[in-house]
Motif scaffolding. Sequence first.
Motif, PDB file in Angstrom:
ATOM      1  N   LEU A 211       0.886  -1.237   0.031  1.00 49.91           N
ATOM      2  CA  LEU A 211      -0.053  -0.138   0.142  1.00 49.91           C
ATOM      3  C   LEU A 211       0.986   1.387   0.026  1.00 49.91           C
ATOM      4  O   LEU A 211       0.429   2.228  -0.746  1.00 49.91           O
ATOM      5  CB  LEU A 211      -0.951  -0.114   1.171  1.00 49.91           C
ATOM      6  N   MET A 212       1.968   1.367   0.838  1.00 53.45           N
ATOM      7  CA  MET A 212       2.700   2.543   1.062  1.00 53.45           C
ATOM      8  C   MET A 212       3.799   2.349   0.058  1.00 53.45           C
ATOM      9  O   MET A 212       5.028   2.004   0.269  1.00 53.45           O
ATOM     10  CB  MET A 212       3.282   2.564   2.478  1.00 53.45           C
ATOM     11  N   HIS A 213       3.791   2.833  -1.186  1.00 50.59           N
ATOM     12  CA  HIS A 213       4.531   2.855  -2.287  1.00 50.59           C
ATOM     13  C   HIS A 213       4.603   4.210  -3.055  1.00 50.59           C
ATOM     14  O   HIS A 213       3.519   4.867  -3.102  1.00 50.59           O
ATOM     15  CB  HIS A 213       4.658   1.785  -3.280  1.00 50.59           C
ATOM     16  N   PRO A 214       5.605   4.693  -3.820  1.00 52.24           N
ATOM     17  CA  PRO A 214       5.568   5.956  -4.371  1.00 52.24           C
ATOM     18  C   PRO A 214       4.348   5.792  -5.656  1.00 52.24           C
ATOM     19  O   PRO A 214       4.206   4.951  -6.202  1.00 52.24           O
ATOM     20  CB  PRO A 214       7.032   6.293  -4.916  1.00 52.24           C
ATOM     21  N   MET A 220      -1.444  12.141  -8.922  1.00 47.89           N
ATOM     22  CA  MET A 220      -2.283  12.202  -7.641  1.00 47.89           C
ATOM     23  C   MET A 220      -2.815  13.549  -7.510  1.00 47.89           C
ATOM     24  O   MET A 220      -3.743  13.856  -6.773  1.00 47.89           O
ATOM     25  CB  MET A 220      -1.238  11.695  -6.247  1.00 47.89           C
ATOM     26  N   ARG A 221      -2.099  14.705  -7.409  1.00 46.42           N
ATOM     27  CA  ARG A 221      -2.664  15.893  -7.542  1.00 46.42           C
ATOM     28  C   ARG A 221      -3.700  16.178  -8.321  1.00 46.42           C
ATOM     29  O   ARG A 221      -4.799  16.760  -7.767  1.00 46.42           O
ATOM     30  CB  ARG A 221      -1.524  16.970  -7.822  1.00 46.42           C
ATOM     31  N   ALA A 222      -4.096  15.757  -9.613  1.00 47.45           N
ATOM     32  CA  ALA A 222      -4.820  15.798 -10.422  1.00 47.45           C
ATOM     33  C   ALA A 222      -6.137  14.846  -9.839  1.00 47.45           C
ATOM     34  O   ALA A 222      -7.461  15.398  -9.764  1.00 47.45           O
ATOM     35  CB  ALA A 222      -4.786  15.238 -11.947  1.00 47.45           C
ATOM     36  N   PRO A 228      -1.567  22.016  -9.348  1.00 42.97           N
ATOM     37  CA  PRO A 228      -0.539  21.358  -9.706  1.00 42.97           C
ATOM     38  C   PRO A 228       0.681  21.910  -9.394  1.00 42.97           C
ATOM     39  O   PRO A 228       2.046  21.625  -9.480  1.00 42.97           O
ATOM     40  CB  PRO A 228      -0.715  21.386 -11.333  1.00 42.97           C
ATOM     41  N   ASN A 229       0.930  23.279  -9.252  1.00 42.56           N
ATOM     42  CA  ASN A 229       2.057  24.078  -8.905  1.00 42.56           C
ATOM     43  C   ASN A 229       1.982  24.327  -7.350  1.00 42.56           C
ATOM     44  O   ASN A 229       0.881  24.203  -6.649  1.00 42.56           O
ATOM     45  CB  ASN A 229       2.123  25.431  -9.605  1.00 42.56           C
ATOM     46  N   GLY A 230       3.118  24.972  -6.779  1.00 40.55           N
ATOM     47  CA  GLY A 230       3.059  25.134  -5.462  1.00 40.55           C
ATOM     48  C   GLY A 230       3.894  24.192  -4.837  1.00 40.55           C
ATOM     49  O   GLY A 230       4.067  23.248  -5.089  1.00 40.55           O
ATOM     50  N   PHE A 231       4.513  24.646  -3.456  1.00 40.35           N
ATOM     51  CA  PHE A 231       5.373  23.482  -2.694  1.00 40.35           C
ATOM     52  C   PHE A 231       4.161  23.370  -1.658  1.00 40.35           C
ATOM     53  O   PHE A 231       3.570  23.960  -1.014  1.00 40.35           O
ATOM     54  CB  PHE A 231       6.526  24.287  -2.014  1.00 40.35           C
ATOM     55  N   LEU A 232       4.212  21.921  -1.683  1.00 44.57           N
ATOM     56  CA  LEU A 232       3.210  21.115  -0.592  1.00 44.57           C
ATOM     57  C   LEU A 232       3.913  20.393   0.422  1.00 44.57           C
ATOM     58  O   LEU A 232       4.636  19.429  -0.004  1.00 44.57           O
ATOM     59  CB  LEU A 232       2.233  20.360  -1.566  1.00 44.57           C
ATOM     60  N   VAL A 233       3.286  20.615   1.666  1.00 52.01           N
ATOM     61  CA  VAL A 233       3.923  19.941   3.000  1.00 52.01           C
ATOM     62  C   VAL A 233       2.802  19.047   3.276  1.00 52.01           C
ATOM     63  O   VAL A 233       1.634  19.452   3.666  1.00 52.01           O
ATOM     64  CB  VAL A 233       4.200  20.883   3.694  1.00 52.01           C
ATOM     65  N   ALA A 234       3.121  17.709   3.649  1.00 50.22           N
ATOM     66  CA  ALA A 234       2.233  16.640   4.307  1.00 50.22           C
ATOM     67  C   ALA A 234       2.331  16.602   5.538  1.00 50.22           C
ATOM     68  O   ALA A 234       3.396  16.216   6.032  1.00 50.22           O
ATOM     69  CB  ALA A 234       2.316  15.545   3.408  1.00 50.22           C
ATOM     70  N   PHE A 235       1.303  16.731   6.147  1.00 50.61           N
ATOM     71  CA  PHE A 235       1.382  16.372   7.716  1.00 50.61           C
ATOM     72  C   PHE A 235       0.295  15.167   7.992  1.00 50.61           C
ATOM     73  O   PHE A 235      -0.991  15.366   7.617  1.00 50.61           O
ATOM     74  CB  PHE A 235       0.896  17.666   8.348  1.00 50.61           C
ATOM     75  N   GLY A 284      -6.282   3.754   2.969  1.00 44.85           N
ATOM     76  CA  GLY A 284      -5.842   3.491   1.669  1.00 44.85           C
ATOM     77  C   GLY A 284      -5.548   4.916   0.777  1.00 44.85           C
ATOM     78  O   GLY A 284      -4.991   4.936  -0.116  1.00 44.85           O
ATOM     79  N   ILE A 285      -6.116   6.209   1.393  1.00 44.95           N
ATOM     80  CA  ILE A 285      -6.235   7.656   0.622  1.00 44.95           C
ATOM     81  C   ILE A 285      -4.675   7.959   1.174  1.00 44.95           C
ATOM     82  O   ILE A 285      -4.134   8.835   0.273  1.00 44.95           O
ATOM     83  CB  ILE A 285      -7.362   8.252   0.890  1.00 44.95           C
ATOM     84  N   VAL A 286      -4.196   7.727   2.088  1.00 39.33           N
ATOM     85  CA  VAL A 286      -3.204   8.368   3.027  1.00 39.33           C
ATOM     86  C   VAL A 286      -1.809   8.236   1.704  1.00 39.33           C
ATOM     87  O   VAL A 286      -1.293   9.462   1.678  1.00 39.33           O
ATOM     88  CB  VAL A 286      -2.698   7.713   4.105  1.00 39.33           C
ATOM     89  N   PRO A 287      -1.392   7.361   1.504  1.00 39.28           N
ATOM     90  CA  PRO A 287      -0.324   7.056   0.403  1.00 39.28           C
ATOM     91  C   PRO A 287      -0.463   8.111  -0.691  1.00 39.28           C
ATOM     92  O   PRO A 287       0.233   8.810  -1.303  1.00 39.28           O
ATOM     93  CB  PRO A 287      -0.062   5.892   0.074  1.00 39.28           C
ATOM     94  N   GLU A 288      -1.681   8.244  -1.557  1.00 40.08           N
ATOM     95  CA  GLU A 288      -2.074   9.048  -2.355  1.00 40.08           C
ATOM     96  C   GLU A 288      -1.918  10.579  -1.979  1.00 40.08           C
ATOM     97  O   GLU A 288      -1.446  11.307  -2.768  1.00 40.08           O
ATOM     98  CB  GLU A 288      -3.565   8.798  -2.953  1.00 40.08           C
ATOM     99  N   LEU A 289      -2.338  11.119  -0.824  1.00 38.29           N
ATOM    100  CA  LEU A 289      -2.144  12.360  -0.423  1.00 38.29           C
ATOM    101  C   LEU A 289      -0.692  12.615  -0.500  1.00 38.29           C
ATOM    102  O   LEU A 289      -0.045  13.573  -0.471  1.00 38.29           O
ATOM    103  CB  LEU A 289      -2.902  12.656   0.624  1.00 38.29           C
ATOM    104  N   LEU A 290       0.082  11.436   0.298  1.00 43.34           N
ATOM    105  CA  LEU A 290       1.474  11.751   0.764  1.00 43.34           C
ATOM    106  C   LEU A 290       2.063  12.107  -0.910  1.00 43.34           C
ATOM    107  O   LEU A 290       3.077  12.946  -0.913  1.00 43.34           O
ATOM    108  CB  LEU A 290       2.158  10.588   1.420  1.00 43.34           C
TER     109      LEU A 290
END
Length: 313
Positions: A211-214, A220-222, A228-235, A284-290
């Motif tokens: 599940l946890m893979h790149p 994923m942003r789409a 699509p642009n901008g620097f994004l930090v995941a918490f 299951g959505i967590v890796p997609e948002l990461l």
Amino acid sequence: MRIAFVTGNYPAPSRPSVGTFVQQFVWAMARQGHECDVINPISLFERRYGALPPWFAAESAGGGPDVRVHRRSYLSFSSRNLGWTHTGRWTQRTFTAAAKRAVAGLPARPDLIYGHFLYPAGYAALRLGTALGRPTVIGVGESFACPDPEGPGECQPWTLEAFGVRRARRHYARRGYFLANSTPNGEMLVNLLGISSGRIRVEPNGVDLGLMHPRDRADMRAKHSIRPNGFLVAFVGSGEARKGLQRLLAAINGLPDVYCLAIGRGTEGMVSPRILRSGPVPHGIVPELLACADVFALPTTAEGSCTAIIEAM
């Protein structure tokens, strides 16, 4: 082997993000071929989140046999220090009674009892194991609560609040085995609770690499309608102060074109123009948002072995 997992933290339809770390552990054991029953007592006050879950449910472990979830309701007295007593001790009794009722309804006696966290589930599991004549393993992954550094006292797991160190030493003096998810937690069991090292095994938390893979960042942003642009930090974590979302927002405030994904229970209450998305999501959505993010940040002040950090890695 047939294993009964006792836990107060487990996903339910009304709160699907609660206890996913326990669920992933159970599923991993099921995929090893073990028969897994989850004993998850539910407080009657959980009704504030929605309807109480059914007493029995079966869920797929993803490639392994189904995991059976057994729930009985109990009356929680919260966990408050009244001076002359602590209500967490009353909650322990009702939690343990509900766990006993659930185990009594199992079609077969388990070979092993597992309890997650020292209290209430760990001690309930220990009582069940003693009554059934079965070995008990307690998973210890608690973070530490520390008193004022200028005052008396020492750091100890937050789950000891209701009973204190002296009672906990009596509870676990001669019974149970322990799975500590970090070296400090293992050392705590020896130094604070007086448990012999031969009853302790230290194993950091693991993750499901299926599940946890790149994933592709642009895709994923789409998919999640993120710019699509901008620097994004995941918490990824709860909204409680210990996890540090407010510290993260303060750090990125004023930085041009830097935004945050705040993933976790309680984060939906945070208001900031820097947050693009917040709140709990299915595991299951967590890796997609990461995968949407450029960097992961969790400025936490206390952890055992933090699954969120390992998953992000």
